[in-house]
Design an enzyme around this catalytic site. Structure first.
Site, PDB file in Angstrom:
ATOM      1  N   GLU A  49      33.130  59.263  23.233  1.00 55.65           N
ATOM      2  CA  GLU A  49      33.057  60.722  23.274  1.00 55.65           C
ATOM      3  C   GLU A  49      32.184  61.241  22.122  1.00 55.65           C
ATOM      4  O   GLU A  49      32.306  60.788  20.977  1.00 55.65           O
ATOM      5  CB  GLU A  49      34.480  61.266  23.159  1.00 55.65           C
ATOM      6  N   LYS A 118      34.531  68.421  29.664  1.00 49.45           N
ATOM      7  CA  LYS A 118      35.928  68.026  29.451  1.00 49.45           C
ATOM      8  C   LYS A 118      36.848  69.160  29.890  1.00 49.45           C
ATOM      9  O   LYS A 118      36.561  70.342  29.647  1.00 49.45           O
ATOM     10  CB  LYS A 118      36.137  67.707  27.974  1.00 49.45           C
ATOM     11  N   CYS A 173      38.648  61.576  27.314  1.00 47.48           N
ATOM     12  CA  CYS A 173      39.736  61.442  26.340  1.00 47.48           C
ATOM     13  C   CYS A 173      41.059  62.064  26.792  1.00 47.48           C
ATOM     14  O   CYS A 173      41.775  61.493  27.596  1.00 47.48           O
ATOM     15  CB  CYS A 173      39.304  62.008  24.997  1.00 47.48           C
TER      16      CYS A 173
END
Length: 644
Positions: A49, A118, A173
């Site tokens: 990330e 995200k 994540c």
């Protein structure tokens, strides 16, 4: 490696970075990408990330210099990888719609395929992402201009290879940590490889949880899952990162690395065919779908070809290789077997069991299971009537081991020779006793079964079957002979596992004479002992000379039934697994024989007795395996004949 085997080589790379030095970082990313492609021919590579900037930039994310520097660095990466036929997934901040998004960027051959923002942005404990980044839920635009390219910008975006079955989706994540990760929806809509760009840091016990959540998500979604978390070179102002790299497939960790001091890469070949087969077989996978507006982006890649397979091929798929795990599994299986028999006896009100004891592997395991069941029933061991029935091929070795086990376990021991009855039967049907053919052999097996059945009637008992899963697969049992019982405790246990079960019991549960006898049973060659012994009284009839190695046959069985592989792929994998033990010619001929026997012997499985399932492969016609008894095996053999 033939493309029909449907493998894709994936890599997870952890680069050594300099926080906020975008050009340095991209040069390292490009270097690792070239290495993965040129040295290992990887087709997909995943980075952590925000790897272009570094995850731990903090309020520097509010600096336009860093954001524009990330885009300039991305252009360099596009240029550096333009000639590489590999998919590259990197993380970077992307500015659009008056907001900054934490994004995954997928690129190939100098082109950006898509940008994925995200969704779940954490804002607790050491995480402050909402201070800088918006969630994909705030997204307005469907496209973003990046490095001069207008590209799709969408959290619900899947990337499909037009030359293979590969379909890629993304978690970023925290997306994996929520109750329903985006990848759960991605996989229902076709994704079979999930790439997760992460910056998960280290605290005590977190790596185990992270490993488990990746493994379990891959299992629940029947997918492959690549995970890359930030490396040690991230800022250590308040936390430490380990560069945890994981590649999982349907509940199995294929490769893993953590705390590498330098830049590192792990690799694994992902089996897309296995994932496809499982999703079709376990049809509850698509039991409920939620309408989501997915965008599909096509690209051309193709399967990995002409490679040495980059994943372990287990030659004993029924037997765990780890000793601790194997011992746990053996105890678990024995409990399952004993519970099945215990419940059957309890429900029909029978307090006795009859079992034939040969001194071989199968009858020994069945006897141990019966003993455990009677312990559960709190019945005396004397209620187990163990009958040894010596015949023309009984060796002193198996005979004596059987006697020792019956005596030491405290069961009722009976000896009934079948010789005179078989001689009389041969006279009755006009068979020459000197002709040692299938009639000679099967008459003995049926005589033994008749004795057991009649004795069970006499004692108001049930006959406990001893035949195993491998014998059922190959039809290596006499129809209405040892094929028949009143409850088959070994029907779900393959021969390779039976051996380890007996050895485990000897070493973990027994001592003295029982242990010694069990270990000798473990070392005894597999034989039905239906042909006369040699001049020295040793076993002359060896089963594996007739049906081939049980190691091979169990390998074939697992990969055919559990994994759904075709004959070419099974042969390909067997050559890898058994390269030091069998020639390719032996493997091929054994596989051909396996298919012939498996197909022609289905009629025996169609009327097999009740028995307990213990693993992922079962051949019960009432449960896992329904097949016509007269199906043709020619298509399967034609595939193998075309290989030669």
């Amino acid at each position: 490696m033939d493309k029909n085997y449907e493998y894709i080589r994936a890599a997870v790379a952890i680069p050594t970075l300099k926080v906020a030095n975008t050009m340095y970082n991209v040069k390292e990313i490009a270097s690792l990408t070239k290495k993965a492609f040129k040295e290992k021919n990887a087709r997909v590579i995943l980075f952590p990330e925000l790897c272009i900037t570094g995850y731990s930039c903090g309020d520097l994310f509010n600096q336009r210099t860093l954001i524009s520097g990330a885009e300039e660095a991305l252009q360099l990466l596009l240029n550096e990888t333009e000639e590489l036929d590999i998919l590259v997934a990197v993380g970077m901040p992307v500015y659009i719609d008056n907001q900054l998004f934490n994004c995954a960027v997928l690129l190939k051959n100098g082109k950006i395929l898509g940008v994925i923002p995200k969704t779940y942005v954490p804002n607790y404990n050491e995480f402050y992402e909402k201070r800088w980044f918006a969630s994909s839920l705030s997204r307005i635009s469907d496209e973003v201009t990046l490095c001069g390219q207008n590209v799709p910008f969408n959290e619900n975006m899947l990337f499909k290879d037009t030359l293979s079955s590969l379909c890629i989706g993304f978690d970023i994540c925290e997306d994996l940590w929520v109750s329903i990760p985006p990848s759960s929806y991605h996989t229902i809509h076709g994704a079979n490889l999930i790439l997760n760009l992460s910056a998960s840091n280290e605290t005590v016990g977190k790596s185990e949880y992270r490993r488990d959540i990746v493994r379990i998500q891959s299992s629940k979604c029947m997918t492959s899952y690549c995970f890359a978390s930030a490396g040690q070179s991230e800022s250590t102002t308040d936390v430490v990162s380990s560069g945890h790299a994981l590649i999982a497939e349907n509940g199995i960790i294929l490769d893993e690395d953590r705390f590498s001091a330098e830049s590192s890469i792990i690799y694994a070949d992902i089996d897309l065919e296995k994932l496809k087969n499982d999703r079709v077989k376990f049809n509850s996978y698509m039991g409920r779908t939620e309408n989501k507006d997915y965008k599909y982006v096509n690209f051309e890649l193709g399967y990995s070809e002409d490679l040495k397979l980059y994943r372990a091929v287990d030659k004993y798929p029924f037997v765990p290789s780890n000793t601790e795990e194997r011992n746990y599994r053996c105890r678990e299986i024995l409990n399952i077997q004993a519970t099945g028999l215990y419940q059957r006896l309890s429900k029909i009100g029978s307090k006795k069991a009859v079992i034939g004891i040969s001194g071989g592997l199968d009858s020994t395991l069945a006897l141990l299971v019966t003993v455990e069941a009677f312990k559960k029933l709190k019945l005396p061991m004397e209620n187990i009537i163990a009958i040894t029935m010596p015949g023309f091929g009984t060796s002193s070795r198996t005979y004596n081991n059987g006697l020792i086990l019956m005596k030491e376990l405290g069961v009722t021991s009976k000896e009934i020779s079948i010789k005179d009855a078989c001689i009389q039967h041969f006279k009755d049907i006009g068979h020459d006793i000197n002709i040692h053919d299938v009639t000679y052999e099967n008459a003995q097996a049926r005589e033994r079964t008749q004795i057991l059945m009649d004795y069970a009637n006499k004692e108001n008992a049930i006959v406990v079957g001893t035949g195993d899963l491998s014998e059922l697969a190959l039809g290596w049992c006499t129809y209405n002979g040892d094929h028949m019982s009143m409850y088959g405790v070994n029907s779900g246990i393959p021969k390779t596992l039976v051996k380890y079960m007996v050895k485990w019991y000897a070493e973990d549960q027994a001592n003295g004479a029982i242990k010694k006898a069990l270990l000798d049973v473990y070392d005894t060659p597999v034989s039905p002992e239906l042909l006369p012994t040699d001049k020295a009284g040793n076993i002359a009839q060896l089963t594996e000379k007739s049906v081939g190695s049980y190691d091979l046959n169990d390998f074939f069985l697992f990969n055919m039934i559990r994994n759904g592989y075709g004959p070419e792929k099974i042969y390909f994998l067997a050559k890898i697994a058994f390269k030091d033990e069998f020639s390719n010619e032996v493997i091929l001929e054994t596989l051909k024989n396996f298919y012939k026997r498996f197909f022609t012997q289905q009629f025996k499985r169609s009327c097999m007795p009740d028995g307990v399932k213990v693993g992922s492969v079962s051949l019960s016609p009432r449960g896992d395996w329904k097949m016509p008894s007269d199906a043709s095996y020619e298509l399967w053999l034609d595939r193998l004949n075309n290989l030669t």
